[in-house]
Motif scaffolding. Structure first.
Motif, PDB file in Angstrom:
ATOM      1  N   ARG A  86       0.802  -1.219   0.000  1.00  0.00           N
ATOM      2  CA  ARG A  86       0.000   0.000   0.000  1.00  0.00           C
ATOM      3  C   ARG A  86       0.840   1.276   0.000  1.00  0.00           C
ATOM      4  O   ARG A  86       1.922   1.315   0.571  1.00  0.00           O
ATOM      5  CB  ARG A  86      -0.932   0.019   1.215  1.00  0.00           C
ATOM      6  CG  ARG A  86      -1.988  -1.079   1.174  1.00  0.00           C
ATOM      7  CD  ARG A  86      -2.777  -1.148   2.475  1.00  0.00           C
ATOM      8  NE  ARG A  86      -3.848  -2.147   2.369  1.00  0.00           N
ATOM      9  CZ  ARG A  86      -3.682  -3.450   2.622  1.00  0.00           C
ATOM     10  NH1 ARG A  86      -2.489  -3.910   2.989  1.00  0.00           N
ATOM     11  NH2 ARG A  86      -4.699  -4.288   2.506  1.00  0.00           N
ATOM     12  N   ILE A  87       0.271   2.303  -0.626  1.00  0.00           N
ATOM     13  CA  ILE A  87       0.771   3.673  -0.517  1.00  0.00           C
ATOM     14  C   ILE A  87      -0.399   4.533  -0.061  1.00  0.00           C
ATOM     15  O   ILE A  87      -1.468   4.521  -0.684  1.00  0.00           O
ATOM     16  CB  ILE A  87       1.352   4.185  -1.841  1.00  0.00           C
ATOM     17  CG1 ILE A  87       2.602   3.365  -2.210  1.00  0.00           C
ATOM     18  CG2 ILE A  87       1.693   5.670  -1.754  1.00  0.00           C
ATOM     19  CD1 ILE A  87       3.230   3.753  -3.534  1.00  0.00           C
ATOM     20  N   ALA A  88      -0.219   5.251   1.046  1.00  0.00           N
ATOM     21  CA  ALA A  88      -1.298   5.990   1.691  1.00  0.00           C
ATOM     22  C   ALA A  88      -1.931   7.002   0.741  1.00  0.00           C
ATOM     23  O   ALA A  88      -1.242   7.856   0.168  1.00  0.00           O
ATOM     24  CB  ALA A  88      -0.776   6.704   2.932  1.00  0.00           C
ATOM     25  N   GLU A  89      -3.240   6.858   0.549  1.00  0.00           N
ATOM     26  CA  GLU A  89      -4.031   7.739  -0.304  1.00  0.00           C
ATOM     27  C   GLU A  89      -3.473   7.834  -1.728  1.00  0.00           C
ATOM     28  O   GLU A  89      -3.851   8.728  -2.490  1.00  0.00           O
ATOM     29  CB  GLU A  89      -4.158   9.136   0.316  1.00  0.00           C
ATOM     30  CG  GLU A  89      -4.869   9.105   1.661  1.00  0.00           C
ATOM     31  CD  GLU A  89      -5.032  10.476   2.272  1.00  0.00           C
ATOM     32  OE1 GLU A  89      -4.419  11.452   1.776  1.00  0.00           O
ATOM     33  OE2 GLU A  89      -5.800  10.597   3.245  1.00  0.00           O
ATOM     34  N   GLY A  90      -2.607   6.900  -2.097  1.00  0.00           N
ATOM     35  CA  GLY A  90      -2.014   6.890  -3.430  1.00  0.00           C
ATOM     36  C   GLY A  90      -1.151   8.111  -3.706  1.00  0.00           C
ATOM     37  O   GLY A  90      -0.956   8.463  -4.878  1.00  0.00           O
ATOM     38  N   ARG A  91      -0.613   8.734  -2.657  1.00  0.00           N
ATOM     39  CA  ARG A  91       0.136   9.975  -2.846  1.00  0.00           C
ATOM     40  C   ARG A  91       1.556   9.851  -2.326  1.00  0.00           C
ATOM     41  O   ARG A  91       1.809   9.189  -1.322  1.00  0.00           O
ATOM     42  CB  ARG A  91      -0.560  11.131  -2.098  1.00  0.00           C
ATOM     43  CG  ARG A  91      -1.951  11.442  -2.570  1.00  0.00           C
ATOM     44  CD  ARG A  91      -2.573  12.506  -1.681  1.00  0.00           C
ATOM     45  NE  ARG A  91      -3.958  12.779  -2.066  1.00  0.00           N
ATOM     46  CZ  ARG A  91      -4.804  13.488  -1.323  1.00  0.00           C
ATOM     47  NH1 ARG A  91      -4.402  13.999  -0.164  1.00  0.00           N
ATOM     48  NH2 ARG A  91      -6.042  13.690  -1.737  1.00  0.00           N
ATOM     49  N   TYR A  99       2.769  13.350  -6.618  1.00  0.00           N
ATOM     50  CA  TYR A  99       2.164  12.403  -7.558  1.00  0.00           C
ATOM     51  C   TYR A  99       0.907  11.803  -6.934  1.00  0.00           C
ATOM     52  O   TYR A  99       0.862  11.531  -5.724  1.00  0.00           O
ATOM     53  CB  TYR A  99       3.147  11.289  -7.916  1.00  0.00           C
ATOM     54  CG  TYR A  99       4.345  11.769  -8.704  1.00  0.00           C
ATOM     55  CD1 TYR A  99       4.312  11.832 -10.089  1.00  0.00           C
ATOM     56  CD2 TYR A  99       5.500  12.194  -8.052  1.00  0.00           C
ATOM     57  CE1 TYR A  99       5.393  12.288 -10.819  1.00  0.00           C
ATOM     58  CE2 TYR A  99       6.600  12.658  -8.772  1.00  0.00           C
ATOM     59  CZ  TYR A  99       6.535  12.695 -10.152  1.00  0.00           C
ATOM     60  OH  TYR A  99       7.619  13.158 -10.871  1.00  0.00           O
ATOM     61  N   GLN A 100      -0.095  11.583  -7.769  1.00  0.00           N
ATOM     62  CA  GLN A 100      -1.328  10.918  -7.361  1.00  0.00           C
ATOM     63  C   GLN A 100      -1.469   9.625  -8.155  1.00  0.00           C
ATOM     64  O   GLN A 100      -1.585   9.652  -9.383  1.00  0.00           O
ATOM     65  CB  GLN A 100      -2.535  11.803  -7.586  1.00  0.00           C
ATOM     66  CG  GLN A 100      -3.866  11.139  -7.211  1.00  0.00           C
ATOM     67  CD  GLN A 100      -3.964  10.826  -5.727  1.00  0.00           C
ATOM     68  OE1 GLN A 100      -3.908  11.723  -4.900  1.00  0.00           O
ATOM     69  NE2 GLN A 100      -4.102   9.544  -5.382  1.00  0.00           N
ATOM     70  N   LEU A 101      -1.456   8.510  -7.459  1.00  0.00           N
ATOM     71  CA  LEU A 101      -1.601   7.199  -8.083  1.00  0.00           C
ATOM     72  C   LEU A 101      -3.063   6.778  -8.086  1.00  0.00           C
ATOM     73  O   LEU A 101      -3.913   7.375  -7.414  1.00  0.00           O
ATOM     74  CB  LEU A 101      -0.778   6.162  -7.319  1.00  0.00           C
ATOM     75  CG  LEU A 101       0.706   6.468  -7.112  1.00  0.00           C
ATOM     76  CD1 LEU A 101       1.345   5.374  -6.260  1.00  0.00           C
ATOM     77  CD2 LEU A 101       1.423   6.593  -8.449  1.00  0.00           C
ATOM     78  N   ALA A 102      -3.336   5.716  -8.829  1.00  0.00           N
ATOM     79  CA  ALA A 102      -4.673   5.122  -8.804  1.00  0.00           C
ATOM     80  C   ALA A 102      -4.985   4.640  -7.386  1.00  0.00           C
ATOM     81  O   ALA A 102      -4.122   4.103  -6.692  1.00  0.00           O
ATOM     82  CB  ALA A 102      -4.733   3.952  -9.780  1.00  0.00           C
ATOM     83  N   VAL A 107      -9.215   4.207   0.373  1.00  0.00           N
ATOM     84  CA  VAL A 107      -8.617   5.481  -0.054  1.00  0.00           C
ATOM     85  C   VAL A 107      -7.157   5.310  -0.454  1.00  0.00           C
ATOM     86  O   VAL A 107      -6.486   6.298  -0.777  1.00  0.00           O
ATOM     87  CB  VAL A 107      -8.726   6.546   1.062  1.00  0.00           C
ATOM     88  CG1 VAL A 107     -10.176   6.812   1.384  1.00  0.00           C
ATOM     89  CG2 VAL A 107      -7.947   6.128   2.318  1.00  0.00           C
ATOM     90  N   ASN A 108      -6.664   4.072  -0.448  1.00  0.00           N
ATOM     91  CA  ASN A 108      -5.240   3.825  -0.659  1.00  0.00           C
ATOM     92  C   ASN A 108      -4.955   3.137  -1.995  1.00  0.00           C
ATOM     93  O   ASN A 108      -5.836   2.575  -2.638  1.00  0.00           O
ATOM     94  CB  ASN A 108      -4.684   2.976   0.493  1.00  0.00           C
ATOM     95  CG  ASN A 108      -4.849   3.659   1.837  1.00  0.00           C
ATOM     96  OD1 ASN A 108      -4.604   4.854   1.968  1.00  0.00           O
ATOM     97  ND2 ASN A 108      -5.279   2.910   2.838  1.00  0.00           N
ATOM     98  N   HIS A 109      -3.696   3.191  -2.370  1.00  0.00           N
ATOM     99  CA  HIS A 109      -3.178   2.513  -3.563  1.00  0.00           C
ATOM    100  C   HIS A 109      -2.616   1.165  -3.125  1.00  0.00           C
ATOM    101  O   HIS A 109      -1.868   1.083  -2.147  1.00  0.00           O
ATOM    102  CB  HIS A 109      -2.074   3.381  -4.171  1.00  0.00           C
ATOM    103  CG  HIS A 109      -1.397   2.784  -5.364  1.00  0.00           C
ATOM    104  ND1 HIS A 109      -1.908   2.872  -6.642  1.00  0.00           N
ATOM    105  CD2 HIS A 109      -0.218   2.119  -5.488  1.00  0.00           C
ATOM    106  CE1 HIS A 109      -1.078   2.290  -7.488  1.00  0.00           C
ATOM    107  NE2 HIS A 109      -0.044   1.815  -6.813  1.00  0.00           N
ATOM    108  N   LEU A 110      -2.971   0.103  -3.846  1.00  0.00           N
ATOM    109  CA  LEU A 110      -2.537  -1.242  -3.483  1.00  0.00           C
ATOM    110  C   LEU A 110      -1.994  -1.988  -4.691  1.00  0.00           C
ATOM    111  O   LEU A 110      -2.657  -2.060  -5.736  1.00  0.00           O
ATOM    112  CB  LEU A 110      -3.713  -2.029  -2.877  1.00  0.00           C
ATOM    113  CG  LEU A 110      -3.451  -3.491  -2.525  1.00  0.00           C
ATOM    114  CD1 LEU A 110      -2.429  -3.613  -1.392  1.00  0.00           C
ATOM    115  CD2 LEU A 110      -4.753  -4.199  -2.138  1.00  0.00           C
ATOM    116  N   HIS A 111      -0.788  -2.546  -4.544  1.00  0.00           N
ATOM    117  CA  HIS A 111      -0.224  -3.491  -5.517  1.00  0.00           C
ATOM    118  C   HIS A 111      -0.218  -2.970  -6.949  1.00  0.00           C
ATOM    119  O   HIS A 111      -0.517  -3.697  -7.902  1.00  0.00           O
ATOM    120  CB  HIS A 111      -0.958  -4.824  -5.462  1.00  0.00           C
ATOM    121  CG  HIS A 111      -0.759  -5.592  -4.184  1.00  0.00           C
ATOM    122  ND1 HIS A 111       0.386  -5.493  -3.430  1.00  0.00           N
ATOM    123  CD2 HIS A 111      -1.562  -6.481  -3.533  1.00  0.00           C
ATOM    124  CE1 HIS A 111       0.285  -6.285  -2.370  1.00  0.00           C
ATOM    125  NE2 HIS A 111      -0.889  -6.900  -2.415  1.00  0.00           N
TER     126      HIS A 111
END
Length: 355
Positions: A86-91, A99-102, A107-111
């Motif tokens: 995970r990356i918190a909030e995709g940021r 950067y803003q990830l999917a 609310v988080n970015h996973l894998h």
């Protein structure tokens, strides 16, 4: 009965909705151990391992056909990237730029996001050596894919040898600074069926990274002593999985990163040992990575089935070798940023035996 010989065979495994054919590669060593990998998602779909009496069983979750893999929300057997976990909030912020990830896990970015490496075709090249067989997978991830900066050229080699070791060797280069954290998401049940409560697990880690309610690391590197996370000696998975410890409650079981004990950064060393006492099957995990995510299958619910069995609650476990989750947002975690001119290289080995 003819003794097994080392071999690799390719066979059709259906097609994607656009008609792209998918191929399955079956690796067999002289001991009869077999590994099947498909070129969609570089997915490990089968691993047939002998028990103490030489009886084979498929010890990973997966599917018989391509269709269920197209909606594989559990990432069964897949190559994970660009960033595992995970990356918190995709940021994240890198070199002063945000950067803003999917976002695909609350609310988080996973894998790697919805279009992560698990949902794409890989160029596959099978190979055979005197004592090993395997497949080399290649792919170029374009700048901006799932929000990540830079074009990332990735090569991953899956190799099965006659010592019953399945090695995964990862290599990547980039033209812009970007976070990289590649792993494999196979689910293991060394009995081939049932739950994993009686599996005995050792993880070579004195510390782990506690998480918040969203499963994002708090930044703490906590001591495992006196907690259900003390797996430095072989312990039945079921012994700690129902603990009242707050972290077990957050993960609904184990879903945590362990900080591996290392004599030197980047060395290939023992991360974990899993043993299933009835069959005697043992899996040793070696890695160059600084961490391993132990996930006890807490979100499997039996609603999906494959290869003749339901993927039931806690019917398999994952040991995902990795850099720490949310590393781009924690300066004191091992650095996961790859820059132009650098080479990302890491190795993980799964070795199977019976005792």
């Amino acid at each position: 009965m003819t003794a097994p010989v080392i071999s690799i065979n390719a066979a059709p495994f259906g097609a994607l909705p656009d008609g792209t054919p998918v191929t399955a590669f079956t690796l067999t060593n002289v001991n009869g151990l077999q590994v099947k990998i498909i070129d969609f998602g570089a997915i490990i779909s089968e691993v047939h391992v002998p028990d103490r009496d030489g009886v084979l069983a498929d010890v990973v979750l997966g599917f018989d056909t391509i269709e269920p893999y197209l909606t594989n929300k559990a990432f069964l057997g897949a190559l994970i990237g660009r960033f595992g976990n995970r990356i918190a909030e995709g940021r994240f912020t890198l070199d002063g730029k945000s950067y803003q990830l999917a976002v695909n896990n609350g609310v988080n970015h996973l894998h790697g996001g919805e279009q992560g490496f698990h949902q794409v075709m890989w160029q596959a090249e099978p190979f055979e050596k005197a004592d090993a067989v395997g497949v080399t997978f290649r792919r170029s991830s374009p700048d901006g894919e799932d929000g990540y900066p830079g074009k990332l050229d990735v090569t991953v080699v899956y190799e099965l040898d006659n010592d019953n070791a399945l090695s995964l060797r990862y290599h990547a280069v980039t033209d812009q600074a970007t976070p990289v954290n590649l792993t494999n998401h196979s689910y293991f049940n060394l009995a081939g069926q049932g739950d994993i409560g009686s599996h005995e697990l050792m993880i070579n880690a004195d510390r782990y990274t506690p998480v918040d309610a969203g499963s994002i690391p708090t930044g703490e590197l906590a001591d495992v002593a006196g907690t259900p996370f003390d797996l430095r000696r072989a312990t039945p998975v079921g012994a700690g999985i129902t603990s009242s410890h707050a972290q077990i409650g957050i993960g609904r079981g184990y879903d945590h990163n362990f900080v591996l004990n290392k004599e030197a950064d980047g060395t290939l060393s023992l991360a974990a040992i899993v043993r299933e006492p009835v069959s005697g099957r043992v899996m040793e995990v070696f890695t160059r990575e600084p961490g391993v995510q132990f996930y006890s299958g807490n979100f499997l619910d039996g609603s999906v089935a494959g290869k003749g069995r339901a993927h039931d609650y806690r019917s398999a476990l994952c040991l995902e070798t990795q850099h720490f989750p949310d590393s781009p947002n924690h300066a004191h975690f091992p650095d996961s940023v790859l820059r132009p001119g650098q080479v990302y290289q890491t190795t993980t080995v799964y070795r199977f035996l019976a005792a």
